[in-house]
Design an enzyme around this catalytic site. Sequence first.
Site, PDB file in Angstrom:
ATOM      1  N   ASP A   1     -46.864  29.403 -25.049  1.00 39.73           N
ATOM      2  CA  ASP A   1     -46.200  28.523 -24.085  1.00 39.73           C
ATOM      3  C   ASP A   1     -47.291  28.067 -23.128  1.00 39.73           C
ATOM      4  O   ASP A   1     -47.857  28.878 -22.390  1.00 39.73           O
ATOM      5  CB  ASP A   1     -45.113  29.339 -23.358  1.00 39.73           C
ATOM      6  CG  ASP A   1     -44.427  28.539 -22.260  1.00 39.73           C
ATOM      7  OD1 ASP A   1     -44.903  27.444 -21.927  1.00 39.73           O
ATOM      8  OD2 ASP A   1     -43.420  29.045 -21.715  1.00 39.73           O
TER       9      ASP A   1
ATOM     10  N   TYR B   1     -42.415  44.310 -16.596  1.00 37.41           N
ATOM     11  CA  TYR B   1     -41.969  43.201 -17.439  1.00 37.41           C
ATOM     12  C   TYR B   1     -42.537  41.887 -16.925  1.00 37.41           C
ATOM     13  O   TYR B   1     -42.417  41.572 -15.759  1.00 37.41           O
ATOM     14  CB  TYR B   1     -40.436  43.121 -17.444  1.00 37.41           C
ATOM     15  CG  TYR B   1     -39.875  43.897 -18.596  1.00 37.41           C
ATOM     16  CD1 TYR B   1     -39.561  43.267 -19.784  1.00 37.41           C
ATOM     17  CD2 TYR B   1     -39.716  45.266 -18.511  1.00 37.41           C
ATOM     18  CE1 TYR B   1     -39.073  43.987 -20.858  1.00 37.41           C
ATOM     19  CE2 TYR B   1     -39.239  45.996 -19.570  1.00 37.41           C
ATOM     20  CZ  TYR B   1     -38.916  45.347 -20.741  1.00 37.41           C
ATOM     21  OH  TYR B   1     -38.445  46.070 -21.799  1.00 37.41           O
TER      22      TYR B   1
ATOM     23  N   LYS C   1     -40.488  37.404 -21.795  1.00 42.25           N
ATOM     24  CA  LYS C   1     -40.182  37.656 -23.200  1.00 42.25           C
ATOM     25  C   LYS C   1     -41.212  36.914 -24.037  1.00 42.25           C
ATOM     26  O   LYS C   1     -41.931  36.059 -23.538  1.00 42.25           O
ATOM     27  CB  LYS C   1     -38.768  37.177 -23.523  1.00 42.25           C
ATOM     28  CG  LYS C   1     -37.710  37.938 -22.748  1.00 42.25           C
ATOM     29  CD  LYS C   1     -37.664  39.418 -23.104  1.00 42.25           C
ATOM     30  CE  LYS C   1     -36.702  40.160 -22.219  1.00 42.25           C
ATOM     31  NZ  LYS C   1     -37.117  41.556 -21.988  1.00 42.25           N
TER      32      LYS C   1
HETATM   33 MG    MG Z   1     -40.665  30.112 -24.468  1.00 43.85          MG
HETATM   34 MG    MG Z   2     -41.646  29.588 -20.729  1.00 34.18          MG
END
Ligand code: MG
Ligand code: MG
Length: 365
Positions: free
Chosen positions: A11, A227, A230
């Site tokens: 990303d 964390y 994800k």
């Molecule tokens: Mg993503």
């Molecule tokens: Mg993102």
Amino acid sequence: MKTTISVIKADIGSVSGHCFSHPALMEKCDEVLEKALDESIINDYYISRCGDDVDLIMTHTKGELNEEVHKVAYDAFLQASEIAREMKLYGAGQDLLNDTFSGNIKGMGPGIAEMEFEERPSDPVIVYCCDKTEPGAFNLPLFKMFADPFNTAGLVIDPKLHDGFKFEVYDVIENKKVVLSCPEEMYDLLALIGSTGRYIIKRIFNKKGEIAASVTTESLTLKNGKYVGKDDPAVIVRAQSGFPAAGECVEPFAFPHMVTGWMRGSHNGPLMPVSEEYANPVRFDGPPRVIGLAFQIADAQLVGPLDIFDDPAFDETRKMSSKAATYIRRHGPFEPHRLPVEEMEYTSLPGVMKKLEPRFEDIDD
Ligand code: MG
Ligand code: MG
Ligand code: F6R
């Protein structure tokens, strides 16, 4: 000569929050990969995206963890990140943790799934890419493909599949791995992989030791015990002649199972299979999406892809997934929609606890 498929994804910035990788980023990646093709570092490539994640699918003959190939992916993401910064895209460059490349891209943020194999006379391969979920999201569909006779008829009726498959499972908390063989150890396997945040299928092999599937498990999720997001995984799956048929590799996605990673990486939601065109998680930043790209591999070239969820046969699944999304959304901030505290990417709970601490009294009944 063996062929390698490398799927490297990141990303690097998106439009309208975490929704859509801008075409300018894909164009920059295309430019870098085209140059690598001219320089014979790679033999072929296809660039896709699911939500805010760009997926580089490359074929070559240089083996796994190859420095030159990983550097191509790194350069593509680095240069595209610069454009993302200029355009002030959201989360520009977010998955590139280092600005210097050292050997391979492992541990630098992007996810990597690779496999090297001797090409069969005809070699179908499917790549699935997700957004708004984590690598454990593939546990259920991979189990169904390679171990569930109610999904994969070939396990019962095709002598080439009848021996079953071996599953390499990572414990991402303890940083250990174990190989379990199916059908013999099916219950042990399920005892582990039902915990999708901890035990993750990394690779699957047939009983002759040939690679059948490989998942991106690189985890930004647990950095320094905290964390940080994800990991929006991808998986490469080999199909046909000795592996599950392409249709058996697609069938598990007809059920939109619940996965973790929706809104703020802190909610459960159904995984919706969509075409490349509809891989835009908009509703409450979701629901989590999966796209599927089916290729033939021919002398380290990619033939295809077929955009496999661009098919009315998946309309019912999408409807079911929308219904399930509406159902679970109505729980608002309650579990099991919201994740348990220890698994949430964002949590205000420590602050709330601190504020309320002086007001907590013993229960003395
Ligand atoms: Mg993503
Ligand atoms: Mg993102
Ligand atoms: C990102 C994701 C999104 C974001 C949310 C808030 O992968 O799942 O749901 O977590 O849009 O983003 P920030 O904190 O960047 O405002």
